[in-house]
Motif scaffolding. Sequence first.
Motif, mmCIF file in Angstrom:
data_model
loop_
_atom_site.group_PDB
_atom_site.id
_atom_site.type_symbol
_atom_site.label_atom_id
_atom_site.label_comp_id
_atom_site.label_asym_id
_atom_site.label_seq_id
_atom_site.Cartn_x
_atom_site.Cartn_y
_atom_site.Cartn_z
ATOM 1 N N UNK A 1 58.494 59.301 82.979
ATOM 2 C CA UNK A 1 58.094 59.981 81.839
ATOM 3 C C UNK A 1 56.854 59.836 81.134
ATOM 4 N N UNK A 2 56.400 58.436 81.154
ATOM 5 C CA UNK A 2 55.209 58.253 80.626
ATOM 6 C C UNK A 2 54.072 58.769 81.285
ATOM 7 N N UNK A 3 54.297 59.492 82.638
ATOM 8 C CA UNK A 3 53.115 59.747 83.337
ATOM 9 C C UNK A 3 52.651 61.394 83.155
ATOM 10 N N UNK A 4 53.647 61.796 82.018
ATOM 11 C CA UNK A 4 53.353 63.057 81.545
ATOM 12 C C UNK A 4 52.073 63.127 80.587
ATOM 13 N N UNK A 5 51.715 61.908 80.048
ATOM 14 C CA UNK A 5 50.948 61.953 78.986
ATOM 15 C C UNK A 5 49.500 60.952 79.785
ATOM 16 N N UNK A 6 48.345 61.460 79.041
ATOM 17 C CA UNK A 6 47.263 60.727 79.686
ATOM 18 C C UNK A 6 47.076 59.488 78.743
ATOM 19 N N UNK A 7 46.597 58.227 79.370
ATOM 20 C CA UNK A 7 46.479 57.101 78.608
ATOM 21 C C UNK A 7 44.962 56.812 78.549
ATOM 22 N N UNK B 1 39.032 60.557 78.245
ATOM 23 C CA UNK B 1 38.757 61.233 79.576
ATOM 24 C C UNK B 1 37.740 60.489 80.522
ATOM 25 N N UNK B 2 36.823 59.722 79.958
ATOM 26 C CA UNK B 2 35.727 59.024 80.766
ATOM 27 C C UNK B 2 36.437 57.811 81.643
ATOM 28 N N UNK B 3 37.656 57.475 80.917
ATOM 29 C CA UNK B 3 38.351 56.108 81.814
ATOM 30 C C UNK B 3 39.670 56.308 81.241
ATOM 31 N N UNK B 4 40.576 55.487 81.689
ATOM 32 C CA UNK B 4 41.850 55.389 81.474
ATOM 33 C C UNK B 4 42.996 55.785 82.766
ATOM 34 N N UNK B 5 44.019 55.885 82.458
ATOM 35 C CA UNK B 5 44.960 56.450 83.380
ATOM 36 C C UNK B 5 45.219 57.956 83.192
ATOM 37 N N UNK B 6 44.946 58.676 84.069
ATOM 38 C CA UNK B 6 45.053 60.105 84.235
ATOM 39 C C UNK B 6 46.692 60.436 84.112
ATOM 40 N N UNK C 1 56.586 45.210 85.877
ATOM 41 C CA UNK C 1 55.764 45.315 87.169
ATOM 42 C C UNK C 1 56.329 46.596 87.861
ATOM 43 N N UNK C 2 57.498 47.035 87.546
ATOM 44 C CA UNK C 2 57.857 48.323 88.066
ATOM 45 C C UNK C 2 57.129 49.421 87.334
ATOM 46 N N UNK C 3 57.469 49.656 86.077
ATOM 47 C CA UNK C 3 56.743 50.485 85.200
ATOM 48 C C UNK C 3 55.470 50.781 85.435
ATOM 49 N N UNK C 4 54.571 49.594 85.596
ATOM 50 C CA UNK C 4 53.052 49.653 85.555
ATOM 51 C C UNK C 4 52.850 50.413 87.236
ATOM 52 N N UNK C 5 53.450 49.812 88.145
ATOM 53 C CA UNK C 5 53.249 50.414 89.323
ATOM 54 C C UNK C 5 53.653 51.841 89.459
ATOM 55 N N UNK C 6 54.746 52.262 89.026
ATOM 56 C CA UNK C 6 55.117 53.788 88.962
ATOM 57 C C UNK C 6 53.917 54.551 88.033
ATOM 58 N N UNK C 7 53.844 54.150 86.970
ATOM 59 C CA UNK C 7 52.702 54.549 86.255
ATOM 60 C C UNK C 7 51.425 54.962 86.886
ATOM 61 N N UNK C 8 51.015 53.976 87.408
ATOM 62 C CA UNK C 8 49.672 53.724 88.295
ATOM 63 C C UNK C 8 49.753 54.815 89.479
ATOM 64 N N UNK C 9 50.671 54.706 90.124
ATOM 65 C CA UNK C 9 51.088 55.541 91.493
ATOM 66 C C UNK C 9 51.168 56.897 91.164
ATOM 67 N N UNK C 10 51.922 57.416 90.088
ATOM 68 C CA UNK C 10 51.943 58.798 89.599
ATOM 69 C C UNK C 10 50.495 59.319 89.187
ATOM 70 N N UNK C 11 49.685 58.439 88.556
ATOM 71 C CA UNK C 11 48.577 58.799 88.057
ATOM 72 C C UNK C 11 47.495 59.167 88.956
#
Length: 147
Positions: A42-48, A51-56, A100-110
């Motif tokens: 669900x969090x992967x729907x939003x950019x963190x 635009x220059x850096x961060x998690x897309x 650990x699981x949330x961050x891994x999921x968020x980074x993998x989807x981004x």
Amino acid sequence: MDFFSFDDTTDGDQETRRPGPLWRHALWAVAVTACAVGLGWAASAFRLGPPEYGIPSAAPGSPWALLAACGAAGLAAAALLRATAARIPVYAPGRVGFVLTFLGTRLALGFRPDAPVLAAGTAVALAAAAAWCAFAAATRRRAARAA
């Protein structure tokens, strides 16, 4: 001691340990993993971040393979934390497994990493969970020696 019961109380730390039958530990690990993967998706729907850096936000394409890989890695980490917490006191095993699981999921989807990078991320998450458990075991040994 029954193999399917983690209820071997030999010391007075019953309040901080999490004893119980194997099915309860398995259900806990699955619930933590499912919540973390779902919230990461669900969090992967939003950019963190800017635009220059961060998690897309999530890259286009089917997320199911990445969600399955993150779920398997998160389940392994949560099971390791819960199994250790059933034997010795571990501080916040649910929160650690969830993060650990949330961050891994968020980074993998981004970032949609290739298989070797995803495997390295899984290894890092499992190593972090193992280090958390090792720290709990070391502090317990140190406290037992001091007493």
